[in-house]
Design an enzyme around this catalytic site. Structure first.
Site, PDB file in Angstrom:
ATOM      1  N   ASP A   1       0.846  -1.198   0.000  1.00  9.54           N
ATOM      2  CA  ASP A   1       0.000   0.000   0.000  1.00  9.54           C
ATOM      3  C   ASP A   1       0.883   1.249   0.000  1.00  9.54           C
ATOM      4  O   ASP A   1       1.552   1.533   0.990  1.00  9.54           O
ATOM      5  CB  ASP A   1      -0.903  -0.031   1.243  1.00  9.54           C
TER       6      ASP A   1
ATOM      7  N   CYS B   1      -5.485   4.113  -4.315  1.00 10.28           N
ATOM      8  CA  CYS B   1      -5.612   2.698  -3.953  1.00 10.28           C
ATOM      9  C   CYS B   1      -6.942   2.024  -4.240  1.00 10.28           C
ATOM     10  O   CYS B   1      -6.960   0.921  -4.782  1.00 10.28           O
ATOM     11  CB  CYS B   1      -5.209   2.485  -2.499  1.00 10.28           C
TER      12      CYS B   1
ATOM     13  N   LYS C   1      -6.366  -5.136   4.083  1.00 13.74           N
ATOM     14  CA  LYS C   1      -7.157  -3.949   3.749  1.00 13.74           C
ATOM     15  C   LYS C   1      -8.137  -4.242   2.617  1.00 13.74           C
ATOM     16  O   LYS C   1      -7.743  -4.670   1.545  1.00 13.74           O
ATOM     17  CB  LYS C   1      -6.206  -2.819   3.344  1.00 13.74           C
TER      18      LYS C   1
ATOM     19  N   HIS D   1     -11.213  -1.905   1.457  1.00 10.31           N
ATOM     20  CA  HIS D   1     -11.258  -0.591   0.793  1.00 10.31           C
ATOM     21  C   HIS D   1     -12.057  -0.587  -0.510  1.00 10.31           C
ATOM     22  O   HIS D   1     -11.802   0.220  -1.402  1.00 10.31           O
ATOM     23  CB  HIS D   1      -9.836  -0.080   0.542  1.00 10.31           C
TER      24      HIS D   1
ATOM     25  N   ASP E   1      -0.093  -0.788  -4.859  1.00  9.71           N
ATOM     26  CA  ASP E   1      -1.344  -0.299  -5.432  1.00  9.71           C
ATOM     27  C   ASP E   1      -1.192   1.035  -6.151  1.00  9.71           C
ATOM     28  O   ASP E   1      -2.060   1.435  -6.919  1.00  9.71           O
ATOM     29  CB  ASP E   1      -2.439  -0.215  -4.361  1.00  9.71           C
ATOM     30  N   ASN E   2      -0.119   1.742  -5.889  1.00 12.89           N
ATOM     31  CA  ASN E   2       0.185   3.015  -6.555  1.00 12.89           C
ATOM     32  C   ASN E   2       1.558   3.464  -6.093  1.00 12.89           C
ATOM     33  O   ASN E   2       2.233   2.761  -5.329  1.00 12.89           O
ATOM     34  CB  ASN E   2      -0.872   4.096  -6.256  1.00 12.89           C
TER      35      ASN E   2
END
Length: 474
Positions: free
Chosen positions: A35, A73, A128, A130, A291-292
């Site tokens: 993350d 994300c 997570k 989300h 994720d980024n």
């Protein structure tokens, strides 16, 4: 006859699934998602942060040198689960905050649902989520997973596991009060699941979504000391009024961030060791990526790339990524195929021998021919969002008029992203025909609309009161 009925029931679980062709041996699948981990935050990209286990994965697996994500994300997680660009269901510009009633459309079919039809009986989501939490049908067990352990929201406290003053830590759909650092708890559960699932017949799917190293920046003291932490000196932000999440802060943001990454890396090492100790390493596919890009000002690094999280410059959307499957393809190499989050689903379904038409067309493609060295590359257009696109593994266009305001792009640009990965030289005047061609392509993607769109991040925040213990019952 009984076998046929079981197969039919799996089809119904996954939605409109019409045909199934299974290979002789389907691998176990483990997706490990970091993350906000930046391009420059792993040892195999030259970082000073200690990531020996991720580096080992890179040495032994296939480094996906041009693996792209969304710049934030929730959209990446949604594209990973659906194989579709997240703007198709209204999730491109922001994440799903605690006070939002938005979720990924339940008409979308998740990877977990496809794998149910492909014969993966055990499908766990850890860490997570989300992807929506306002209603029960948005939660993991209602989206094709058979087990969940972790938190619904982003940015929880790593030690108290709270968000908006309420405990956000769950096993399946029950709140649990497990003490410990969240990264370690996620790892512990992953190792336990591997041991349990390996003892059963059939392959398993494990989605391990760490919340590290996303803020709040909090690390264990033992990891902080690896990076020179001095308890006699003040922690960063010590003089801020109303500061939250002060437990676990180091002397600097960069020190704390590095400690968080190293803790996650150690967890990844434990996951890999569990596979090895059970003798299933070769028959297990492991996909690792972020994720980024790294969040600005939080201690992470984009390395040699331009930009950060929230931007479609490569530093915001190009992720460190590795895939490893010893029984399936040769490791110890790197590929430059443009690929990314939307390709994970079609590639994994290809590997699982899944052959069924999709109710909604996928945007991703299977890159299995490249992984198996059957093809050197696959030409394709990869949409990055906000007027940005990569075409034919080489050309990247950035449109200012439809672009992301966080990028502060004042003019349209064209890059040879292979020769110029740092995006320093605009070539649109040298290649006007190419620029016009790609302008038309990106305009088509920018024009995608959804019947529902996630509201701006702060919408609904005022007056919001989190449900007790984040228990979702409706």
């Amino acid at each position: 006859m009984l076998k046929r009925l079981k197969t039919l029931s799996l089809f119904l679980m996954a939605g409109p699934l019409l045909a199934l062709a299974q290979p002789a041996q389907r691998p176990n699948i483990v997706i490990i998602l970091a993350d906000d981990l930046g391009w420059g935050d792993v040892g195999f990209h030259g970082s000073d942060i200690q990531t020996p286990h991720i580096d080992r994965l890179a040495r032994e697996g296939v480094v996906l040198n041009r693996y792209y994500t969304a710049p934030v994300c929730s959209p990446t997680r949604a594209g990973l689960m659906t194989g579709r660009y997240p703007n198709r269901f209204g999730l491109r510009e922001t994440v799903i905050p605690p006070w939002s009633t938005f979720a990924v459309d339940t008409a979308e079919t998740f990877l977990s649902q496809w794998l149910a039809a492909a014969g993966y009986r055990n499908r766990a989501a850890l860490g997570k989520w989300h992807l929506g939490h306002a209603r029960r049908d948005y939660l993991p067990l209602q989206r094709g997973f058979t087990y969940f352990y972790g938190h619904y929201n982003g940015a929880i406290d790593y030690f108290s596991h709270e968000r908006e003053g309420e405990l956000d830590w769950h096993r399946n759909e029950e709140t649990v009060r497990d003490s410990g650092y969240s990264t370690d708890l996620i790892t512990d559960e992953a190792v336990r699941c591997i041991a349990d699932y390996a003892a059963e017949d059939g392959p398993f799917f494990l989605y391990v979504a760490y919340n590290a190293p996303h803020g709040p920046l909090q690390a264990k003291e033992e990891d902080l000391r690896r990076y020179g932490y001095d308890a006699s000196k003040p922690v960063f932000g010590a003089n801020q009024k109303g500061a939250q999440h002060t437990v676990g802060r180091g002397n600097t943001r960069a020190q704390t961030y590095a400690a968080m990454v190293t803790c996650m890396d150690r967890g990844i090492g434990r996951i890999l060791a569990a596979l090895d100790s059970l003798g299933i390493e070769n028959e297990t596919l492991v996909l690792f990526h972020s994720d980024n890009g790294a969040a600005p000002g939080e201690g992470g690094s984009s390395g040699s790339l331009k930009g950060t999280k929230f931007q479609e410059w490569d530093g915001g959307v190009r992720s460190p990524a590795v895939i490893k499957w010893p029984d399936g393809f040769e490791g110890g190499r790197s590929v430059d195929q443009v690929t990314g989050y939307i390709d994970a689903l079609p590639t994994l379904l290809d590997i699982a021998g899944y052959d069924a038409p999709h109710r909604k067309p996928l945007d991703g493609i299977s890159i299995l021919p490249v992984l198996q060295s059957v093809q050197p590359h696959i030409d394709r257009d990869f949409y990055l969002g906000y007027g940005a696109l990569i075409s034919n593994n080489r050309w990247k266009i950035v449109k200012a008029n439809s672009g992301n305001p966080r990028m502060k792009a004042t003019t349209d640009m064209l890059y040879d992203i292979v020769a110029d990965p740092a995006e320093t030289s605009d070539l649109k005047s040298q290649h006007p025909g190419r620029f016009r061609q790609l302008s038309g392509k990106v305009a088509g993607f920018d024009a995608i609309t959804s019947h529902v769109v996630v509201p701006p991040y702060g919408h609904g925040r005022r007056g919001f009161v989190a449900p007790k213990d984040w228990k979702i019952t409706d």
